[in-house]
Design a protein around this motif. Structure first.
Motif, PDB file in Angstrom:
ATOM      1  N   TYR A 197      24.966 117.929 -10.724  1.00 13.07           N
ATOM      2  CA  TYR A 197      24.179 119.005 -11.319  1.00 13.07           C
ATOM      3  C   TYR A 197      23.833 120.075 -10.281  1.00 13.07           C
ATOM      4  O   TYR A 197      23.771 121.264 -10.597  1.00 13.07           O
ATOM      5  CB  TYR A 197      22.905 118.431 -11.939  1.00 13.07           C
ATOM      6  CG  TYR A 197      23.196 117.315 -12.913  1.00 13.07           C
ATOM      7  CD1 TYR A 197      23.729 117.590 -14.172  1.00 13.07           C
ATOM      8  CD2 TYR A 197      22.981 115.987 -12.567  1.00 13.07           C
ATOM      9  CE1 TYR A 197      24.019 116.575 -15.062  1.00 13.07           C
ATOM     10  CE2 TYR A 197      23.274 114.963 -13.451  1.00 13.07           C
ATOM     11  CZ  TYR A 197      23.792 115.261 -14.697  1.00 13.07           C
ATOM     12  OH  TYR A 197      24.092 114.234 -15.569  1.00 13.07           O
ATOM     13  N   GLN A 211      32.185 114.901 -14.840  1.00 10.19           N
ATOM     14  CA  GLN A 211      31.170 114.014 -14.258  1.00 10.19           C
ATOM     15  C   GLN A 211      31.007 112.739 -15.070  1.00 10.19           C
ATOM     16  O   GLN A 211      30.714 111.674 -14.520  1.00 10.19           O
ATOM     17  CB  GLN A 211      29.827 114.748 -14.146  1.00 10.19           C
ATOM     18  CG  GLN A 211      29.850 115.923 -13.194  1.00 10.19           C
ATOM     19  CD  GLN A 211      30.371 115.553 -11.815  1.00 10.19           C
ATOM     20  OE1 GLN A 211      30.205 114.435 -11.353  1.00 10.19           O
ATOM     21  NE2 GLN A 211      31.021 116.513 -11.147  1.00 10.19           N
ATOM     22  N   GLN A 212      31.199 112.817 -16.386  1.00  9.72           N
ATOM     23  CA  GLN A 212      31.169 111.602 -17.204  1.00  9.72           C
ATOM     24  C   GLN A 212      32.350 110.685 -16.866  1.00  9.72           C
ATOM     25  O   GLN A 212      32.202 109.458 -16.779  1.00  9.72           O
ATOM     26  CB  GLN A 212      31.206 111.971 -18.696  1.00  9.72           C
ATOM     27  CG  GLN A 212      29.922 112.606 -19.207  1.00  9.72           C
ATOM     28  CD  GLN A 212      28.725 111.705 -19.042  1.00  9.72           C
ATOM     29  OE1 GLN A 212      28.768 110.522 -19.356  1.00  9.72           O
ATOM     30  NE2 GLN A 212      27.633 112.258 -18.519  1.00  9.72           N
ATOM     31  N   ILE A 213      33.519 111.298 -16.669  1.00 11.32           N
ATOM     32  CA  ILE A 213      34.704 110.514 -16.273  1.00 11.32           C
ATOM     33  C   ILE A 213      34.481 109.877 -14.903  1.00 11.32           C
ATOM     34  O   ILE A 213      34.798 108.707 -14.690  1.00 11.32           O
ATOM     35  CB  ILE A 213      35.958 111.408 -16.268  1.00 11.32           C
ATOM     36  CG1 ILE A 213      36.293 111.863 -17.693  1.00 11.32           C
ATOM     37  CG2 ILE A 213      37.145 110.671 -15.648  1.00 11.32           C
ATOM     38  CD1 ILE A 213      37.372 112.931 -17.758  1.00 11.32           C
ATOM     39  N   ASP A 214      33.898 110.660 -13.978  1.00 15.56           N
ATOM     40  CA  ASP A 214      33.636 110.131 -12.638  1.00 15.56           C
ATOM     41  C   ASP A 214      32.607 109.007 -12.680  1.00 15.56           C
ATOM     42  O   ASP A 214      32.778 107.975 -12.041  1.00 15.56           O
ATOM     43  CB  ASP A 214      33.149 111.268 -11.736  1.00 15.56           C
ATOM     44  CG  ASP A 214      32.805 110.780 -10.339  1.00 15.56           C
ATOM     45  OD1 ASP A 214      33.590 109.985  -9.791  1.00 15.56           O
ATOM     46  OD2 ASP A 214      31.769 111.184  -9.795  1.00 15.56           O
ATOM     47  N   GLY A 215      31.509 109.227 -13.422  1.00 13.79           N
ATOM     48  CA  GLY A 215      30.439 108.239 -13.460  1.00 13.79           C
ATOM     49  C   GLY A 215      30.812 106.943 -14.157  1.00 13.79           C
ATOM     50  O   GLY A 215      30.277 105.884 -13.820  1.00 13.79           O
ATOM     51  N   ASN A 216      31.730 107.011 -15.122  1.00  5.63           N
ATOM     52  CA  ASN A 216      32.058 105.822 -15.909  1.00  5.63           C
ATOM     53  C   ASN A 216      33.424 105.223 -15.608  1.00  5.63           C
ATOM     54  O   ASN A 216      33.689 104.089 -16.019  1.00  5.63           O
ATOM     55  CB  ASN A 216      31.997 106.166 -17.406  1.00  5.63           C
ATOM     56  CG  ASN A 216      30.610 106.550 -17.851  1.00  5.63           C
ATOM     57  OD1 ASN A 216      29.712 105.727 -17.906  1.00  5.63           O
ATOM     58  ND2 ASN A 216      30.412 107.826 -18.152  1.00  5.63           N
ATOM     59  N   LEU A 253      30.755 118.903 -17.136  1.00  5.31           N
ATOM     60  CA  LEU A 253      30.036 117.807 -17.802  1.00  5.31           C
ATOM     61  C   LEU A 253      30.994 116.673 -18.164  1.00  5.31           C
ATOM     62  O   LEU A 253      30.679 115.484 -17.980  1.00  5.31           O
ATOM     63  CB  LEU A 253      29.329 118.328 -19.058  1.00  5.31           C
ATOM     64  CG  LEU A 253      28.179 119.320 -18.814  1.00  5.31           C
ATOM     65  CD1 LEU A 253      27.649 119.850 -20.138  1.00  5.31           C
ATOM     66  CD2 LEU A 253      27.056 118.646 -18.026  1.00  5.31           C
ATOM     67  N   ILE A 254      32.189 117.030 -18.660  1.00  7.14           N
ATOM     68  CA  ILE A 254      33.193 116.007 -18.996  1.00  7.14           C
ATOM     69  C   ILE A 254      33.689 115.314 -17.728  1.00  7.14           C
ATOM     70  O   ILE A 254      33.819 114.074 -17.682  1.00  7.14           O
ATOM     71  CB  ILE A 254      34.369 116.645 -19.765  1.00  7.14           C
ATOM     72  CG1 ILE A 254      33.895 117.167 -21.126  1.00  7.14           C
ATOM     73  CG2 ILE A 254      35.497 115.623 -19.962  1.00  7.14           C
ATOM     74  CD1 ILE A 254      34.929 118.017 -21.847  1.00  7.14           C
TER      75      ILE A 254
END
Length: 440
Positions: A299, A328-333, A325-326
């Motif tokens: 962020y 970071q979701q791929i990175d985080g999960n 946003l997409i």
């Protein structure tokens, strides 16, 4: 028997006396630190400034070590073939691998700076020179999106020039700020000297990193020898285990996070080229670097990058925000867990807690290293809790305590919560009240 009892009482008395002395010593030190907190703080700051190149050297050695180990394995046979003496071959191999690792690390840093810095300067200069046109384009886009609903207000906003507003703001600040040109020159001079000092410290740190890598086994051996000499075998084993675990946590998290951030930066750069985003190198570098910070990093990086693109091309700025946003979701999960695994062993709450606390006290570097430090403290606390409950004959698994209501003192066992316990307690209280009323 009386003599044994006397000796036991004497041992207990001495043990208590030692405890009192330690407690008094700690209280005196704590009082001294509170009374002289400013002097102590200045002394610590001065010490940290003096040993800064040493810290830099250890940090560089920490980052260089994986590459050095990789090179050592690959260059082992060639050097043994060239050097007939195995010890000489091992020593030369270590020196060459360390120097190559340092060159690679320095080359990567210089390449990133040489790539990002000119782009950053050009972007700032361009936006500063065309800020009024950029702002007008953004307002026109807002008018287009809202279908002219707020056209009058937006057109009035276009009449204000940002450059003029900034000049008015500076004039306003000059009324309340004592501007002194000599002070400004002093500040600039001290800033230049600070940058020069950092550069010198980096050079010293580079030499320190080489020496650390050349003698890392010796340093480890000396530290272990000191631990085994100072502590009893049981305590020494605990300290050695905690040290190994700490090293695994730091390496697993820091190195893994750097690799993860590099991958995210590359993905971002390729995606920016595909989507024809402006400033792809600058944007990808910012996203990659800020991604090193856990939780809040994505962020932090998204704010300036989205703003830069939005001021240039508003529609693409919105698309880039959705893309980040997409990503970071791929990175985080997906990407992050694959690389990092369970290197820290702590929950998301403790990660957020560590980042907030570390950032509040030590800024960017605090946010980076706070997570592995909290993970180490969490690991030690868990080991201590297991040891303490084991001594009392209770189970070691945390899951056994989630539904705990109370401890059965007679059987020394854990009793889980049940609604029937509340009924029993109420009945017991009623029985006690009834017995009291009959007594009266």
């Amino acid at each position: 028997m009386p003599e044994d009892r006397y000796e036991l009482e004497e041992k207990l008395r001495r043990k208590k006396m030692r405890g009192y002395i330690y407690a008094a010593f700690i209280i005196i030190i704590f009082y001294f630190l509170l009374k002289n907190n400013r002097s102590v703080s200045l002394a610590i700051d001065h010490l940290l400034t003096v040993v800064q190149p040493i810290f830099m050297g250890f940090a560089m050695a920490f980052l260089m070590n994986p590459l050095m180990v990789f090179l050592e394995k690959r260059l082992d046979k060639p050097f043994k073939f060239i050097c007939k003496n195995p010890q000489t071959a091992e020593r030369v191999n270590r020196v060459v691998s360390s120097i190559i690792s340092l060159v690679v690390l320095g080359g990567v840093v210089i390449y990133i700076i040489a790539t990002v810095l000119p782009n950053l300067i050009n972007t700032i200069v361009y936006l500063a020179n065309h800020i009024d046109n950029q702002a007008a384009a953004v307002l026109d886009y807002c008018n287009y999106v809202t279908k002219g609903k707020y056209e009058e207000a937006l057109m009035q906003a276009k009449e204000y020039k940002i450059g003029d507003l900034m000049e008015e703001g500076l004039d306003f600040l000059k009324q309340y700020i004592d501007y002194d040109q000599s002070k400004m020159m002093t500040t600039i001079t001290s800033s230049v000297l600070s940058i020069g000092k950092i550069f010198i410290n980096l050079i010293i740190g580079a030499f320190v990193s080489i020496y650390v890598l050349l003698s890392k086994e010796m340093f480890k051996g000396q530290a272990k020898k000191l631990i085994c000499g100072l502590f009893k075998p049981d305590y020494a084993n605990i300290i050695l285990e905690i040290s190994r675990k700490s090293g695994d946590i730091f390496y697993g998290f820091i190195i893994g996070k750097i690799i993860d951030s590099i991958i995210i930066g590359i993905i971002c750069y390729i995606s920016c080229l595909i989507m024809k985003m402006p400033y792809p190198i600058l944007v990808s570098a910012i996203i990659g670097v800020t991604n090193i910070v856990p939780v809040f990093g994505p962020y932090i990086g998204a704010v300036p990058t989205v703003l830069i693109i939005f001021l240039t091309e508003p529609k693409k700025g919105i698309y880039f925000l959705i893309f980040i946003l997409i990503l970071q979701q791929i990175d985080g999960n997906l990407i992050g867990p694959k690389i990092l695994g369970d290197s820290t062993g702590i929950s998301s709450f403790w990660v957020v807690f560590a980042v907030v606390l570390g950032g509040g006290y030590f800024g960017f570097w605090g946010m980076l290293i706070a997570v592995p430090i909290v993970a180490i403290i969490y690991y030690i606390a868990g080991k201590l809790a297991k040891y303490m409950v084991k001594r009392r004959g209770f189970p070691e698994e945390t899951s056994e305590y989630i539904s705990l209501d109370h401890i059965d003192i007679e059987n020394n066992s854990l009793v889980p919560y049940s609604p029937f316990h509340d009924e029993e307690k109420k009945a017991r209280r009623r029985g006690i009240k009834h017995k009291k009323s009959n007594t009266k």
